[in-house]
Write an enzyme that holds these catalytic residues in place. Structure first.
Site, PDB file in Angstrom:
ATOM      1  N   GLN A  41       0.816  -1.220   0.000  1.00 18.00           N
ATOM      2  CA  GLN A  41       0.000   0.000   0.000  1.00 18.00           C
ATOM      3  C   GLN A  41       0.850   1.270   0.000  1.00 18.00           C
ATOM      4  O   GLN A  41       0.303   2.363  -0.098  1.00 18.00           O
ATOM      5  CB  GLN A  41      -0.959  -0.002   1.180  1.00 18.00           C
ATOM      6  CG  GLN A  41      -2.032  -1.062   1.042  1.00 18.00           C
ATOM      7  CD  GLN A  41      -2.975  -1.086   2.225  1.00 18.00           C
ATOM      8  OE1 GLN A  41      -2.609  -0.732   3.342  1.00 18.00           O
ATOM      9  NE2 GLN A  41      -4.193  -1.506   1.979  1.00 18.00           N
ATOM     10  N   ASN A  42       2.167   1.147   0.103  1.00 17.69           N
ATOM     11  CA  ASN A  42       3.031   2.317   0.012  1.00 17.69           C
ATOM     12  C   ASN A  42       3.061   2.756  -1.456  1.00 17.69           C
ATOM     13  O   ASN A  42       3.254   1.941  -2.349  1.00 17.69           O
ATOM     14  CB  ASN A  42       4.440   1.990   0.523  1.00 17.69           C
ATOM     15  CG  ASN A  42       5.275   3.241   0.689  1.00 17.69           C
ATOM     16  OD1 ASN A  42       5.478   3.987  -0.259  1.00 17.69           O
ATOM     17  ND2 ASN A  42       5.750   3.457   1.902  1.00 17.69           N
ATOM     18  N   LYS A  43       2.860   4.012  -1.698  1.00 20.38           N
ATOM     19  CA  LYS A  43       2.721   4.532  -3.064  1.00 20.38           C
ATOM     20  C   LYS A  43       4.039   5.040  -3.661  1.00 20.38           C
ATOM     21  O   LYS A  43       4.039   5.652  -4.731  1.00 20.38           O
ATOM     22  CB  LYS A  43       1.680   5.661  -3.100  1.00 20.38           C
ATOM     23  CG  LYS A  43       0.297   5.231  -2.639  1.00 20.38           C
ATOM     24  CD  LYS A  43      -0.259   4.115  -3.492  1.00 20.38           C
ATOM     25  CE  LYS A  43      -1.671   3.761  -3.094  1.00 20.38           C
ATOM     26  NZ  LYS A  43      -2.115   2.504  -3.653  1.00 20.38           N
ATOM     27  N   PHE A  44       5.157   4.790  -2.993  1.00 22.60           N
ATOM     28  CA  PHE A  44       6.445   5.306  -3.453  1.00 22.60           C
ATOM     29  C   PHE A  44       6.711   4.997  -4.925  1.00 22.60           C
ATOM     30  O   PHE A  44       7.012   5.884  -5.717  1.00 22.60           O
ATOM     31  CB  PHE A  44       7.594   4.753  -2.598  1.00 22.60           C
ATOM     32  CG  PHE A  44       8.941   5.208  -3.046  1.00 22.60           C
ATOM     33  CD1 PHE A  44       9.437   6.422  -2.620  1.00 22.60           C
ATOM     34  CD2 PHE A  44       9.706   4.443  -3.913  1.00 22.60           C
ATOM     35  CE1 PHE A  44      10.678   6.868  -3.059  1.00 22.60           C
ATOM     36  CE2 PHE A  44      10.947   4.874  -4.354  1.00 22.60           C
ATOM     37  CZ  PHE A  44      11.435   6.094  -3.911  1.00 22.60           C
ATOM     38  N   SER A 143       4.938   8.774   1.280  1.00 21.51           N
ATOM     39  CA  SER A 143       4.285   7.808   0.387  1.00 21.51           C
ATOM     40  C   SER A 143       3.624   6.680   1.174  1.00 21.51           C
ATOM     41  O   SER A 143       2.937   5.841   0.615  1.00 21.51           O
ATOM     42  CB  SER A 143       5.305   7.227  -0.596  1.00 21.51           C
ATOM     43  OG  SER A 143       6.333   6.542   0.089  1.00 21.51           O
TER      44      SER A 143
END
Length: 167
Positions: A41-44, A143
């Site tokens: 779920q980290n958008k980095f 992020s």
């Protein structure tokens, strides 16, 4: 989860790195996978991929890192090691910071530093001390899924990196 000592990963940099993106300290998922920004779920990878015009998320991890380097982008963390229960930055205790000035001295092409999140920025600017004014500093919204700003708002701020990445 136990309050154990967590360590960051090695820096991802080379002689052509112009932008260094610094996080605080890898979270549990990242540590478990030995990969930067491994939490699904980290958008980095999506955010930076949009900036670079590359679908980073679809690439294998090593190819992601190689793509960053090919675009002059490096990764590291402000905190070298610390005690932390879970993944939240607010739980970081008894930290040892990375030698950011030493890394910057070894890689003089770096001209900008972006901090992924408020904790990374707050700690990183202190670690840089008097060197901070010599670099373009970009403070990005985290992020992380724990930072609840909408994706569109995050993306708008992350797009500021484009002016730093372009030669």
């Amino acid at each position: 989860m136990a309050d154990t000592r967590k360590r960051c990963f090695d820096p991802v940099v080379d002689a052509d790195t112009r932008l260094l993106i610094l996080g605080s300290l890898p979270g549990e998922k990242s540590l478990a996978h030995s990969q930067y920004y491994a939490h699904p779920q980290n958008k980095f990878w999506m955010l930076l991929g949009e900036v670079l015009g590359v679908d980073l998320k679809s690439l294998p991890y090593e190819a992601r890192l190689a793509t960053l380097l090919a675009h002059g982008v490096g990764l590291w963390d402000v905190v070298a090691q610390a005690h932390r229960s879970g993944s939240l930055d607010s739980n970081i205790r008894n930290r040892d910071d990375n030698d950011l000035p030493g890394l910057l001295a070894r890689f003089p092409a770096i001209r900008a530093i972006a901090f992924n999140g408020g904790t990374a920025a707050k700690l990183g600017i202190k670690v840089l001390g008097g060197q901070a004014p010599h670099y373009r500093i970009v403070e990005l919204p985290s992020s992380s899924p724990a930072y609840t700003l909408s994706y569109a708002e995050k993306q708008k701020k992350w797009s500021d990196l484009l002016s730093v990445i372009v030669k």
